[in-house]
Design a protein around this motif. Structure first.
Motif, PDB file in Angstrom:
ATOM      1  N   GLY A  30       0.805  -1.208   0.000  1.00  0.00           N
ATOM      2  CA  GLY A  30       0.000   0.000   0.000  1.00  0.00           C
ATOM      3  C   GLY A  30       0.842   1.263   0.000  1.00  0.00           C
ATOM      4  N   ASP A  31       1.931   1.259   0.769  1.00  0.00           N
ATOM      5  CA  ASP A  31       2.822   2.424   0.794  1.00  0.00           C
ATOM      6  C   ASP A  31       3.406   2.712  -0.577  1.00  0.00           C
ATOM      7  N   ARG A  32       3.713   1.673  -1.327  1.00  0.00           N
ATOM      8  CA  ARG A  32       4.415   1.867  -2.592  1.00  0.00           C
ATOM      9  C   ARG A  32       3.472   2.085  -3.767  1.00  0.00           C
ATOM     10  N   TYR A  33       2.342   1.385  -3.788  1.00  0.00           N
ATOM     11  CA  TYR A  33       1.487   1.411  -4.967  1.00  0.00           C
ATOM     12  C   TYR A  33       0.147   2.102  -4.742  1.00  0.00           C
ATOM     13  N   ARG A  89      -2.431   3.463  -1.155  1.00  0.00           N
ATOM     14  CA  ARG A  89      -3.187   2.888  -0.035  1.00  0.00           C
ATOM     15  C   ARG A  89      -4.666   2.741  -0.374  1.00  0.00           C
ATOM     16  N   ARG A  90      -5.233   3.706  -1.108  1.00  0.00           N
ATOM     17  CA  ARG A  90      -6.632   3.531  -1.513  1.00  0.00           C
ATOM     18  C   ARG A  90      -6.759   2.354  -2.471  1.00  0.00           C
ATOM     19  N   ARG A  91      -5.779   2.199  -3.354  1.00  0.00           N
ATOM     20  CA  ARG A  91      -5.807   1.062  -4.272  1.00  0.00           C
ATOM     21  C   ARG A  91      -5.794  -0.250  -3.498  1.00  0.00           C
ATOM     22  N   ALA A  92      -4.942  -0.342  -2.484  1.00  0.00           N
ATOM     23  CA  ALA A  92      -4.920  -1.544  -1.648  1.00  0.00           C
ATOM     24  C   ALA A  92      -6.244  -1.713  -0.906  1.00  0.00           C
ATOM     25  N   PHE A  93      -6.822  -0.602  -0.453  1.00  0.00           N
ATOM     26  CA  PHE A  93      -8.076  -0.634   0.314  1.00  0.00           C
ATOM     27  C   PHE A  93      -9.212  -1.201  -0.530  1.00  0.00           C
ATOM     28  N   VAL A  94      -9.421  -0.646  -1.720  1.00  0.00           N
ATOM     29  CA  VAL A  94     -10.546  -1.094  -2.546  1.00  0.00           C
ATOM     30  C   VAL A  94     -10.289  -2.488  -3.102  1.00  0.00           C
ATOM     31  N   THR A  95      -9.025  -2.807  -3.414  1.00  0.00           N
ATOM     32  CA  THR A  95      -8.716  -4.162  -3.892  1.00  0.00           C
ATOM     33  C   THR A  95      -8.994  -5.189  -2.808  1.00  0.00           C
ATOM     34  N   GLY A  96      -8.596  -4.876  -1.588  1.00  0.00           N
ATOM     35  CA  GLY A  96      -8.857  -5.788  -0.480  1.00  0.00           C
ATOM     36  C   GLY A  96     -10.334  -6.018  -0.249  1.00  0.00           C
ATOM     37  N   LEU A  97     -11.125  -4.947  -0.320  1.00  0.00           N
ATOM     38  CA  LEU A  97     -12.570  -5.095  -0.158  1.00  0.00           C
ATOM     39  C   LEU A  97     -13.160  -5.970  -1.263  1.00  0.00           C
ATOM     40  N   ALA A 145      -6.168  -8.426   4.897  1.00  0.00           N
ATOM     41  CA  ALA A 145      -4.772  -8.011   5.059  1.00  0.00           C
ATOM     42  C   ALA A 145      -4.423  -6.857   4.129  1.00  0.00           C
ATOM     43  N   LEU A 146      -5.044  -6.810   2.960  1.00  0.00           N
ATOM     44  CA  LEU A 146      -4.790  -5.721   2.030  1.00  0.00           C
ATOM     45  C   LEU A 146      -5.382  -4.405   2.518  1.00  0.00           C
ATOM     46  N   PHE A 147      -6.622  -4.451   3.030  1.00  0.00           N
ATOM     47  CA  PHE A 147      -7.240  -3.156   3.365  1.00  0.00           C
ATOM     48  C   PHE A 147      -7.089  -2.747   4.830  1.00  0.00           C
ATOM     49  N   MET A 148      -6.717  -3.662   5.732  1.00  0.00           N
ATOM     50  CA  MET A 148      -6.606  -3.273   7.132  1.00  0.00           C
ATOM     51  C   MET A 148      -5.498  -2.237   7.385  1.00  0.00           C
ATOM     52  N   PRO A 149      -4.268  -2.410   6.846  1.00  0.00           N
ATOM     53  CA  PRO A 149      -3.264  -1.368   7.084  1.00  0.00           C
ATOM     54  C   PRO A 149      -3.663  -0.012   6.510  1.00  0.00           C
ATOM     55  N   ALA A 150      -4.419  -0.023   5.411  1.00  0.00           N
ATOM     56  CA  ALA A 150      -4.832   1.233   4.791  1.00  0.00           C
ATOM     57  C   ALA A 150      -5.816   2.010   5.653  1.00  0.00           C
ATOM     58  N   VAL A 173     -12.193   8.549   0.025  1.00  0.00           N
ATOM     59  CA  VAL A 173     -10.835   8.238   0.492  1.00  0.00           C
ATOM     60  C   VAL A 173      -9.833   8.686  -0.568  1.00  0.00           C
ATOM     61  N   PRO A 174      -8.956   9.622  -0.250  1.00  0.00           N
ATOM     62  CA  PRO A 174      -7.968  10.068  -1.238  1.00  0.00           C
ATOM     63  C   PRO A 174      -6.848   9.040  -1.390  1.00  0.00           C
ATOM     64  N   GLU A 175      -6.253   9.042  -2.571  1.00  0.00           N
ATOM     65  CA  GLU A 175      -5.098   8.169  -2.787  1.00  0.00           C
ATOM     66  C   GLU A 175      -3.887   8.753  -2.081  1.00  0.00           C
ATOM     67  N   SER A 176      -3.068   7.889  -1.518  1.00  0.00           N
ATOM     68  CA  SER A 176      -1.831   8.311  -0.869  1.00  0.00           C
ATOM     69  C   SER A 176      -0.811   7.200  -1.010  1.00  0.00           C
ATOM     70  N   ARG A 177       0.437   7.592  -1.019  1.00  0.00           N
ATOM     71  CA  ARG A 177       1.542   6.630  -1.107  1.00  0.00           C
ATOM     72  C   ARG A 177       2.797   7.315  -0.610  1.00  0.00           C
ATOM     73  N   ALA A 178       3.866   6.567  -0.492  1.00  0.00           N
ATOM     74  CA  ALA A 178       5.143   7.140  -0.091  1.00  0.00           C
ATOM     75  C   ALA A 178       5.596   8.159  -1.126  1.00  0.00           C
ATOM     76  N   PRO A 179       6.110   9.321  -0.691  1.00  0.00           N
ATOM     77  CA  PRO A 179       6.493  10.355  -1.653  1.00  0.00           C
ATOM     78  C   PRO A 179       7.630   9.927  -2.570  1.00  0.00           C
ATOM     79  N   HIS A 180       8.532   9.071  -2.080  1.00  0.00           N
ATOM     80  CA  HIS A 180       9.641   8.566  -2.895  1.00  0.00           C
ATOM     81  C   HIS A 180       9.507   7.045  -2.946  1.00  0.00           C
ATOM     82  N   ARG A 181       8.883   6.563  -3.996  1.00  0.00           N
ATOM     83  CA  ARG A 181       8.556   5.137  -4.065  1.00  0.00           C
ATOM     84  C   ARG A 181       9.783   4.310  -4.393  1.00  0.00           C
ATOM     85  N   GLU A 182      10.143   3.446  -3.464  1.00  0.00           N
ATOM     86  CA  GLU A 182      11.225   2.495  -3.677  1.00  0.00           C
ATOM     87  C   GLU A 182      10.628   1.178  -4.156  1.00  0.00           C
ATOM     88  N   PRO A 183      11.387   0.377  -4.896  1.00  0.00           N
ATOM     89  CA  PRO A 183      10.872  -0.939  -5.289  1.00  0.00           C
ATOM     90  C   PRO A 183      10.628  -1.807  -4.058  1.00  0.00           C
TER      91      PRO A 183
END
Length: 477
Positions: A67-70, A72-80, A111-116, A184-194
Protein backbone atom coordinates in the motif's frame (compact mmCIF):
# COMPACT_ATOMS: atom_id res chain seq x y z
CA UNK A 1 -8.93 18.52 1.30
CA UNK A 2 -11.74 19.87 3.47
CA UNK A 3 -12.10 18.78 7.07
CA UNK A 4 -15.50 17.32 6.25
CA UNK A 5 -14.04 15.08 3.54
CA UNK A 6 -11.23 14.04 5.87
CA UNK A 7 -13.72 12.84 8.46
CA UNK A 8 -15.80 11.18 5.73
CA UNK A 9 -12.67 9.18 4.84
CA UNK A 10 -12.27 8.24 8.52
CA UNK A 11 -15.89 7.01 8.61
CA UNK A 12 -15.38 4.86 5.52
CA UNK A 13 -12.18 3.18 6.70
CA UNK A 14 -13.66 2.58 10.16
CA UNK A 15 -16.67 0.88 8.53
CA UNK A 16 -14.26 -1.48 6.79
CA UNK A 17 -12.44 -2.08 10.06
CA UNK A 18 -15.75 -2.98 11.74
CA UNK A 19 -16.28 -5.59 9.01
CA UNK A 20 -12.89 -7.15 9.82
CA UNK A 21 -13.89 -7.47 13.48
CA UNK A 22 -17.21 -9.06 12.56
CA UNK A 23 -15.55 -11.60 10.28
CA UNK A 24 -13.27 -12.77 13.07
CA UNK A 25 -16.17 -14.01 15.20
CA UNK A 26 -19.41 -13.98 13.17
CA UNK A 27 -18.98 -17.58 12.00
CA UNK A 28 -18.42 -19.04 15.48
CA UNK A 29 -22.12 -19.30 16.34
CA UNK A 30 -22.96 -20.70 12.88
CA UNK A 31 -20.68 -23.73 13.24
CA UNK A 32 -23.35 -26.18 14.54
CA UNK A 33 -25.64 -25.48 11.54
CA UNK A 34 -22.69 -25.59 9.15
CA UNK A 35 -21.53 -28.97 10.46
CA UNK A 36 -25.05 -30.36 10.25
CA UNK A 37 -25.29 -29.24 6.61
CA UNK A 38 -21.85 -30.05 5.15
CA UNK A 39 -20.48 -32.51 7.73
CA UNK A 40 -16.88 -31.26 8.00
CA UNK A 41 -14.50 -33.03 10.37
CA UNK A 42 -13.35 -31.27 13.54
CA UNK A 43 -10.03 -30.40 11.86
CA UNK A 44 -11.83 -28.98 8.82
CA UNK A 45 -14.15 -27.02 11.09
CA UNK A 46 -11.18 -25.50 12.90
CA UNK A 47 -9.65 -24.36 9.63
CA UNK A 48 -12.92 -22.90 8.41
CA UNK A 49 -12.89 -20.73 11.51
CA UNK A 50 -9.13 -20.06 11.74
CA UNK A 51 -8.21 -19.73 8.04
CA UNK A 52 -9.23 -16.07 8.16
CA UNK A 53 -6.90 -15.24 11.05
CA UNK A 54 -4.05 -17.26 9.53
CA UNK A 55 -4.15 -15.45 6.17
CA UNK A 56 -4.65 -12.03 7.74
CA UNK A 57 -1.84 -12.43 10.26
CA UNK A 58 0.57 -13.84 7.69
CA UNK A 59 0.03 -11.32 4.91
CA UNK A 60 -0.67 -8.02 6.66
CA UNK A 61 2.92 -6.76 6.95
CA UNK A 62 3.70 -7.30 3.27
CA UNK A 63 0.31 -5.85 2.33
CA UNK A 64 1.07 -2.67 4.28
CA UNK A 65 4.31 -2.25 2.34
CA UNK A 66 2.44 -2.75 -0.94
CA UNK A 67 0.00 0.00 0.00
CA UNK A 68 2.82 2.42 0.79
CA UNK A 69 4.41 1.87 -2.59
CA UNK A 70 1.49 1.41 -4.97
CA UNK A 71 -1.30 3.36 -3.29
CA UNK A 72 -3.19 2.89 -0.03
CA UNK A 73 -6.63 3.53 -1.51
CA UNK A 74 -5.81 1.06 -4.27
CA UNK A 75 -4.92 -1.54 -1.65
CA UNK A 76 -8.08 -0.63 0.31
CA UNK A 77 -10.55 -1.09 -2.55
CA UNK A 78 -8.72 -4.16 -3.89
CA UNK A 79 -8.86 -5.79 -0.48
CA UNK A 80 -12.57 -5.09 -0.16
CA UNK A 81 -13.19 -6.59 -3.61
CA UNK A 82 -11.16 -9.71 -2.75
CA UNK A 83 -13.07 -10.08 0.53
CA UNK A 84 -16.43 -9.79 -1.24
CA UNK A 85 -15.50 -12.31 -3.94
CA UNK A 86 -14.18 -14.76 -1.35
CA UNK A 87 -17.42 -14.35 0.60
CA UNK A 88 -19.41 -15.31 -2.51
CA UNK A 89 -17.23 -18.42 -2.78
CA UNK A 90 -18.06 -19.21 0.85
CA UNK A 91 -21.79 -18.71 0.73
CA UNK A 92 -22.11 -20.81 -2.43
CA UNK A 93 -19.72 -23.47 -1.18
CA UNK A 94 -20.79 -27.10 -0.97
CA UNK A 95 -17.63 -28.61 0.52
CA UNK A 96 -15.42 -27.92 3.55
CA UNK A 97 -12.39 -27.33 1.29
CA UNK A 98 -14.24 -24.57 -0.53
CA UNK A 99 -15.12 -22.88 2.76
CA UNK A 100 -11.51 -23.07 3.99
CA UNK A 101 -10.37 -21.47 0.72
CA UNK A 102 -13.05 -18.79 1.08
CA UNK A 103 -12.04 -17.92 4.63
CA UNK A 104 -8.37 -17.72 3.65
CA UNK A 105 -9.32 -15.51 0.71
CA UNK A 106 -11.28 -13.24 3.03
CA UNK A 107 -8.21 -13.03 5.26
CA UNK A 108 -5.99 -12.03 2.34
CA UNK A 109 -8.49 -9.33 1.37
CA UNK A 110 -8.59 -8.06 4.95
CA UNK A 111 -4.77 -8.01 5.06
CA UNK A 112 -4.79 -5.72 2.03
CA UNK A 113 -7.24 -3.16 3.37
CA UNK A 114 -6.61 -3.27 7.13
CA UNK A 115 -3.26 -1.37 7.08
CA UNK A 116 -4.83 1.23 4.79
CA UNK A 117 -7.45 2.07 7.44
CA UNK A 118 -4.99 3.48 9.97
CA UNK A 119 -2.51 4.89 7.44
CA UNK A 120 -5.36 6.77 5.72
CA UNK A 121 -6.35 8.34 9.04
CA UNK A 122 -2.77 9.52 9.57
CA UNK A 123 -2.68 10.89 6.01
CA UNK A 124 -5.96 12.85 5.96
CA UNK A 125 -5.63 14.27 9.49
CA UNK A 126 -2.21 15.90 9.92
CA UNK A 127 -3.46 17.89 12.93
CA UNK A 128 -2.40 15.94 16.06
CA UNK A 129 -5.62 16.64 17.97
CA UNK A 130 -7.89 15.45 15.16
CA UNK A 131 -5.64 12.47 14.51
CA UNK A 132 -5.71 11.34 18.15
CA UNK A 133 -9.49 11.63 18.19
CA UNK A 134 -9.77 9.58 15.01
CA UNK A 135 -7.32 6.93 16.26
CA UNK A 136 -9.46 6.67 19.40
CA UNK A 137 -12.47 5.94 17.21
CA UNK A 138 -10.40 3.45 15.17
CA UNK A 139 -9.28 1.62 18.31
CA UNK A 140 -12.83 1.40 19.65
CA UNK A 141 -14.21 0.13 16.34
CA UNK A 142 -11.46 -2.51 16.13
CA UNK A 143 -12.65 -4.05 19.40
CA UNK A 144 -16.38 -3.49 19.02
CA UNK A 145 -16.56 -5.29 15.67
CA UNK A 146 -15.26 -8.54 17.16
CA UNK A 147 -17.64 -8.23 20.11
CA UNK A 148 -20.68 -7.82 17.85
CA UNK A 149 -19.73 -10.81 15.69
CA UNK A 150 -21.56 -13.40 17.83
CA UNK A 151 -24.62 -11.12 18.13
CA UNK A 152 -24.86 -10.55 14.38
CA UNK A 153 -24.04 -14.19 13.64
CA UNK A 154 -26.66 -15.43 16.08
CA UNK A 155 -29.32 -13.20 14.53
CA UNK A 156 -28.42 -14.27 10.98
CA UNK A 157 -28.43 -17.98 11.83
CA UNK A 158 -31.72 -17.64 13.71
CA UNK A 159 -33.48 -15.90 10.80
CA UNK A 160 -31.65 -17.49 7.84
CA UNK A 161 -28.84 -20.08 7.94
CA UNK A 162 -25.05 -20.31 8.21
CA UNK A 163 -24.56 -19.05 4.65
CA UNK A 164 -25.85 -15.65 5.72
CA UNK A 165 -22.63 -15.17 7.71
CA UNK A 166 -20.85 -15.11 4.33
CA UNK A 167 -23.56 -13.29 2.37
CA UNK A 168 -23.46 -10.45 4.90
CA UNK A 169 -20.03 -9.37 3.63
CA UNK A 170 -21.02 -8.89 0.01
CA UNK A 171 -23.36 -5.86 0.25
CA UNK A 172 -21.38 -4.32 3.12
CA UNK A 173 -18.07 -4.58 1.26
CA UNK A 174 -19.69 -3.26 -1.93
CA UNK A 175 -21.16 -0.21 -0.17
CA UNK A 176 -17.89 0.60 1.61
CA UNK A 177 -15.94 0.17 -1.64
CA UNK A 178 -18.24 2.52 -3.54
CA UNK A 179 -18.09 5.05 -0.71
CA UNK A 180 -14.29 4.88 -0.69
CA UNK A 181 -13.92 5.96 -4.32
CA UNK A 182 -15.01 9.58 -3.70
CA UNK A 183 -14.28 9.82 0.04
CA UNK A 184 -10.83 8.24 0.49
CA UNK A 185 -7.97 10.07 -1.24
CA UNK A 186 -5.10 8.17 -2.79
CA UNK A 187 -1.83 8.31 -0.87
CA UNK A 188 1.54 6.63 -1.11
CA UNK A 189 5.14 7.14 -0.09
CA UNK A 190 6.49 10.35 -1.65
CA UNK A 191 9.64 8.57 -2.90
CA UNK A 192 8.56 5.14 -4.06
CA UNK A 193 11.22 2.50 -3.68
CA UNK A 194 10.87 -0.94 -5.29
CA UNK A 195 9.25 -3.45 -2.99
CA UNK A 196 11.63 -5.78 -1.20
CA UNK A 197 10.08 -8.98 -2.54
CA UNK A 198 12.46 -11.37 -0.72
CA UNK A 199 11.67 -9.51 2.53
CA UNK A 200 7.96 -9.68 1.82
CA UNK A 201 8.21 -13.43 1.23
CA UNK A 202 10.22 -13.97 4.42
CA UNK A 203 7.82 -11.89 6.54
CA UNK A 204 4.71 -13.59 5.13
CA UNK A 205 6.00 -17.14 5.48
CA UNK A 206 7.44 -16.40 8.93
CA UNK A 207 4.20 -14.94 10.23
CA UNK A 208 2.15 -17.70 8.59
CA UNK A 209 4.30 -20.33 10.33
CA UNK A 210 4.01 -18.52 13.66
CA UNK A 211 0.23 -18.07 13.50
CA UNK A 212 -0.24 -21.66 12.29
CA UNK A 213 1.78 -22.97 15.24
CA UNK A 214 -0.20 -20.90 17.73
CA UNK A 215 -3.54 -22.00 16.26
CA UNK A 216 -2.58 -25.69 16.11
CA UNK A 217 -0.79 -25.91 19.48
CA UNK A 218 -3.88 -26.46 21.70
CA UNK A 219 -5.09 -29.38 19.57
CA UNK A 220 -1.80 -31.03 18.61
CA UNK A 221 0.06 -30.20 21.84
CA UNK A 222 2.55 -27.42 22.48
CA UNK A 223 5.44 -29.92 22.44
CA UNK A 224 4.33 -31.93 19.39
CA UNK A 225 6.83 -32.29 16.55
CA UNK A 226 4.65 -30.36 14.09
CA UNK A 227 4.11 -27.40 16.40
CA UNK A 228 7.75 -27.21 17.54
CA UNK A 229 8.84 -27.48 13.91
CA UNK A 230 6.52 -24.62 12.93
CA UNK A 231 7.80 -22.45 15.78
CA UNK A 232 11.37 -23.23 14.75
CA UNK A 233 10.62 -22.41 11.10
CA UNK A 234 8.94 -19.16 12.15
CA UNK A 235 11.99 -18.17 14.23
CA UNK A 236 14.36 -18.88 11.32
CA UNK A 237 12.22 -17.06 8.76
CA UNK A 238 11.61 -14.00 10.95
CA UNK A 239 15.33 -13.86 11.80
CA UNK A 240 16.09 -14.07 8.08
CA UNK A 241 13.62 -11.23 7.50
CA UNK A 242 15.37 -9.09 10.13
CA UNK A 243 18.79 -9.77 8.59
CA UNK A 244 17.41 -8.96 5.15
CA UNK A 245 16.01 -5.65 6.37
CA UNK A 246 19.37 -4.67 7.88
CA UNK A 247 21.25 -5.38 4.66
CA UNK A 248 18.65 -4.26 2.11
CA UNK A 249 19.13 -0.82 0.50
CA UNK A 250 15.36 -0.22 0.48
CA UNK A 251 13.98 -2.29 3.40
CA UNK A 252 10.31 -3.07 3.67
CA UNK A 253 10.42 -2.43 7.43
CA UNK A 254 13.19 -0.09 8.64
CA UNK A 255 14.76 -2.02 11.52
CA UNK A 256 15.83 1.21 13.19
CA UNK A 257 12.15 1.99 13.70
CA UNK A 258 11.78 -0.98 16.06
CA UNK A 259 14.69 0.20 18.19
CA UNK A 260 13.11 3.55 18.90
CA UNK A 261 11.34 4.45 22.07
CA UNK A 262 8.40 4.37 22.27
CA UNK A 263 7.76 2.14 19.23
CA UNK A 264 8.89 -1.24 20.59
CA UNK A 265 7.32 -0.88 24.08
CA UNK A 266 4.06 0.50 22.68
CA UNK A 267 3.89 -2.31 20.11
CA UNK A 268 4.62 -4.94 22.76
CA UNK A 269 2.01 -3.45 25.10
CA UNK A 270 -0.63 -3.63 22.34
CA UNK A 271 0.26 -7.27 21.69
CA UNK A 272 0.01 -8.15 25.40
CA UNK A 273 -3.30 -6.26 25.70
CA UNK A 274 -4.65 -8.27 22.75
CA UNK A 275 -3.39 -11.47 24.39
CA UNK A 276 -5.27 -10.69 27.58
CA UNK A 277 -8.50 -9.28 26.13
CA UNK A 278 -9.12 -11.75 23.30
CA UNK A 279 -8.21 -14.61 25.60
CA UNK A 280 -10.66 -13.29 28.19
CA UNK A 281 -13.45 -12.88 25.62
CA UNK A 282 -12.90 -16.48 24.52
CA UNK A 283 -13.03 -17.77 28.11
CA UNK A 284 -16.10 -15.72 28.97
CA UNK A 285 -18.02 -16.89 25.90
CA UNK A 286 -17.33 -20.52 26.80
CA UNK A 287 -18.32 -19.89 30.43
CA UNK A 288 -21.65 -18.35 29.47
CA UNK A 289 -22.52 -21.17 27.09
CA UNK A 290 -21.03 -24.28 28.69
CA UNK A 291 -21.41 -23.49 32.40
CA UNK A 292 -24.45 -21.25 32.50
CA UNK A 293 -26.13 -22.95 29.54
CA UNK A 294 -26.94 -19.81 27.55
CA UNK A 295 -27.53 -19.87 23.82
CA UNK A 296 -24.96 -18.33 21.49
CA UNK A 297 -27.34 -15.40 20.90
CA UNK A 298 -27.84 -14.76 24.62
CA UNK A 299 -24.13 -15.10 25.33
CA UNK A 300 -23.36 -12.65 22.52
CA UNK A 301 -25.78 -10.09 23.91
CA UNK A 302 -24.08 -10.25 27.28
CA UNK A 303 -20.78 -9.26 25.63
CA UNK A 304 -22.20 -5.95 24.37
CA UNK A 305 -21.47 -3.99 27.59
CA UNK A 306 -17.77 -4.61 27.06
CA UNK A 307 -18.02 -2.56 23.86
CA UNK A 308 -19.48 0.34 25.84
CA UNK A 309 -16.47 0.29 28.17
CA UNK A 310 -14.18 0.27 25.13
CA UNK A 311 -15.94 3.28 23.63
CA UNK A 312 -15.81 5.29 26.86
CA UNK A 313 -12.15 4.44 27.41
CA UNK A 314 -11.26 5.37 23.83
CA UNK A 315 -12.63 8.86 24.47
CA UNK A 316 -10.92 9.32 27.83
CA UNK A 317 -7.53 7.80 26.96
CA UNK A 318 -6.25 10.54 24.60
CA UNK A 319 -7.50 13.25 27.00
CA UNK A 320 -5.57 11.74 29.91
CA UNK A 321 -2.50 11.33 27.71
CA UNK A 322 -2.47 15.01 26.80
CA UNK A 323 -2.77 16.07 30.44
CA UNK A 324 -0.80 13.42 32.32
CA UNK A 325 1.41 11.69 29.77
CA UNK A 326 1.01 8.53 27.72
CA UNK A 327 2.20 6.18 30.45
CA UNK A 328 -0.73 7.08 32.72
CA UNK A 329 -3.69 5.90 30.58
CA UNK A 330 -1.72 2.95 29.19
CA UNK A 331 -0.48 1.65 32.55
CA UNK A 332 -3.79 2.42 34.30
CA UNK A 333 -5.70 0.70 31.52
CA UNK A 334 -3.63 -2.44 31.97
CA UNK A 335 -4.14 -2.31 35.74
CA UNK A 336 -7.90 -2.17 35.10
CA UNK A 337 -7.59 -5.22 32.85
CA UNK A 338 -5.67 -6.96 35.65
CA UNK A 339 -8.49 -6.09 38.06
CA UNK A 340 -10.95 -7.51 35.55
CA UNK A 341 -9.11 -10.82 35.54
CA UNK A 342 -9.31 -10.90 39.34
CA UNK A 343 -13.08 -10.58 38.93
CA UNK A 344 -13.08 -13.27 36.24
CA UNK A 345 -11.17 -15.66 38.50
CA UNK A 346 -13.91 -15.33 41.12
CA UNK A 347 -16.77 -16.45 38.86
CA UNK A 348 -18.58 -19.54 40.07
CA UNK A 349 -20.85 -22.04 38.37
CA UNK A 350 -23.93 -20.21 39.70
CA UNK A 351 -22.73 -16.61 39.35
CA UNK A 352 -25.32 -14.34 37.81
CA UNK A 353 -24.96 -11.48 35.37
CA UNK A 354 -23.68 -8.71 37.73
CA UNK A 355 -20.13 -10.12 38.21
CA UNK A 356 -19.88 -10.82 34.48
CA UNK A 357 -20.96 -7.30 33.59
CA UNK A 358 -18.56 -5.86 36.17
CA UNK A 359 -15.68 -7.72 34.53
CA UNK A 360 -16.72 -6.41 31.11
CA UNK A 361 -17.06 -2.82 32.31
CA UNK A 362 -13.69 -2.75 34.08
CA UNK A 363 -11.62 -4.58 31.45
CA UNK A 364 -13.36 -2.86 28.54
CA UNK A 365 -12.66 0.55 30.04
CA UNK A 366 -9.03 -0.43 30.56
CA UNK A 367 -8.56 -1.62 26.98
CA UNK A 368 -10.23 1.53 25.69
CA UNK A 369 -7.92 3.76 27.72
CA UNK A 370 -4.69 2.28 26.42
CA UNK A 371 -5.38 1.20 22.82
CA UNK A 372 -5.65 4.62 21.11
CA UNK A 373 -2.77 6.11 23.10
CA UNK A 374 -0.36 3.24 22.38
CA UNK A 375 -1.42 3.19 18.72
CA UNK A 376 -0.80 6.93 18.41
CA UNK A 377 2.66 6.47 19.94
CA UNK A 378 3.55 3.95 17.23
CA UNK A 379 2.10 5.94 14.33
CA UNK A 380 3.65 9.22 15.48
CA UNK A 381 7.12 7.68 15.31
CA UNK A 382 6.66 6.24 11.81
CA UNK A 383 7.75 8.39 8.83
CA UNK A 384 4.77 9.42 6.72
CA UNK A 385 6.04 7.46 3.73
CA UNK A 386 5.95 4.24 5.78
CA UNK A 387 2.54 4.78 7.40
CA UNK A 388 1.18 1.61 5.80
CA UNK A 389 4.02 -0.50 7.20
CA UNK A 390 3.60 1.18 10.61
CA UNK A 391 -0.10 0.37 10.56
CA UNK A 392 0.65 -3.20 9.44
CA UNK A 393 3.19 -3.61 12.25
CA UNK A 394 0.49 -2.54 14.70
CA UNK A 395 -2.02 -4.92 13.09
CA UNK A 396 0.38 -7.89 12.92
CA UNK A 397 1.45 -7.69 16.55
CA UNK A 398 -2.16 -7.39 17.70
CA UNK A 399 -3.14 -10.36 15.55
CA UNK A 400 -0.35 -12.56 16.90
CA UNK A 401 -1.12 -11.43 20.46
CA UNK A 402 -4.83 -12.17 20.20
CA UNK A 403 -4.28 -15.56 18.58
CA UNK A 404 -1.70 -16.47 21.21
CA UNK A 405 -4.04 -15.33 24.02
CA UNK A 406 -6.87 -17.57 22.83
CA UNK A 407 -4.49 -20.50 22.39
CA UNK A 408 -2.63 -20.19 25.71
CA UNK A 409 -5.59 -19.38 27.96
CA UNK A 410 -7.69 -21.95 26.13
CA UNK A 411 -5.01 -24.58 26.74
CA UNK A 412 -4.89 -23.76 30.47
CA UNK A 413 -8.66 -24.12 30.63
CA UNK A 414 -8.70 -27.36 28.60
CA UNK A 415 -6.07 -28.95 30.87
CA UNK A 416 -8.16 -28.30 33.97
CA UNK A 417 -11.37 -29.56 32.33
CA UNK A 418 -9.67 -32.77 31.17
CA UNK A 419 -8.38 -33.51 34.68
CA UNK A 420 -11.56 -32.72 36.62
CA UNK A 421 -14.26 -35.29 37.42
CA UNK A 422 -17.17 -32.84 37.24
CA UNK A 423 -17.21 -30.75 34.02
CA UNK A 424 -18.78 -27.60 35.51
CA UNK A 425 -16.58 -27.58 38.61
CA UNK A 426 -13.49 -28.33 36.54
CA UNK A 427 -14.39 -25.55 34.11
CA UNK A 428 -14.67 -22.98 36.90
CA UNK A 429 -11.31 -24.10 38.31
CA UNK A 430 -9.72 -23.90 34.87
CA UNK A 431 -11.25 -20.46 34.34
CA UNK A 432 -9.58 -19.28 37.55
CA UNK A 433 -6.21 -20.71 36.48
CA UNK A 434 -6.46 -19.08 33.06
CA UNK A 435 -7.47 -15.77 34.65
CA UNK A 436 -4.32 -15.86 36.78
CA UNK A 437 -2.22 -16.24 33.62
CA UNK A 438 -4.08 -13.46 31.81
CA UNK A 439 -3.91 -11.14 34.79
CA UNK A 440 -0.18 -11.74 35.21
CA UNK A 441 0.42 -10.86 31.55
CA UNK A 442 -1.60 -7.64 31.93
CA UNK A 443 0.27 -6.72 35.12
CA UNK A 444 3.68 -7.24 33.47
CA UNK A 445 2.52 -5.11 30.54
CA UNK A 446 1.51 -2.36 32.98
CA UNK A 447 5.01 -2.35 34.46
CA UNK A 448 6.55 -2.18 30.99
CA UNK A 449 4.28 0.73 30.06
CA UNK A 450 5.10 2.68 33.22
CA UNK A 451 8.86 2.34 32.89
CA UNK A 452 9.29 2.58 29.10
CA UNK A 453 6.56 4.88 27.75
CA UNK A 454 6.96 8.67 27.80
CA UNK A 455 5.66 10.67 30.72
CA UNK A 456 4.10 13.28 28.52
CA UNK A 457 1.45 13.13 25.82
CA UNK A 458 2.31 11.43 22.52
CA UNK A 459 3.70 14.07 20.21
CA UNK A 460 3.92 14.05 16.47
CA UNK A 461 7.44 12.71 16.20
CA UNK A 462 7.84 13.28 12.48
CA UNK A 463 10.10 15.96 11.24
CA UNK A 464 8.95 18.15 8.34
CA UNK A 465 11.33 16.25 6.08
CA UNK A 466 9.49 13.03 6.86
CA UNK A 467 6.13 14.44 5.77
CA UNK A 468 4.81 14.28 2.23
CA UNK A 469 4.90 17.44 0.21
CA UNK A 470 1.72 19.44 -0.39
CA UNK A 471 1.51 17.84 -3.80
CA UNK A 472 1.10 14.48 -2.07
CA UNK A 473 -0.93 15.45 1.02
CA UNK A 474 -3.76 17.94 0.43
CA UNK A 475 -4.33 20.46 3.19
CA UNK A 476 -7.24 19.89 5.54
CA UNK A 477 -9.50 22.90 6.14
Amino acid sequence: MTRRRAWAAVAVVCAALFLIGLDFTVLNVAIPDLRADLGPTLAETQWIVDGYALALGGCVLAAGALGDRYGRRRAFVTGLAVCALASVLGCTGDSPAQLVAARCGMGVGAALFMPATLSTIVYVLPDPVDRRRAIGIWAAVAGVGALFGPVVGGWLVHHYDWRAAFWMNVPVAAVVLLAALPAVPESRAPHREPLDWPGALLSSTGLLALVWAVIEAPGRGWTSAQVLGAFGAAALLITGFAVRQIRCAAPMLPVGLLRRDPVWPATLVLALMSFAMFGAMFLLTLYLQQVRGLSAWSAGLRMVPLSLGLAIGAVLGPVLARRLGARVPVADGLLLITAGFVQLAGLGADSGDPPVLLFEAVSGLGAGLLAPVATELVMSAVPAGSAGVGSALNDATRQVGSTLGVAVLGSVLATAVAEGPDPRTAFVAGLADAAVVGGTVALLAAALAWYRLPGRGPADARSPADRPSLAVRPSVK
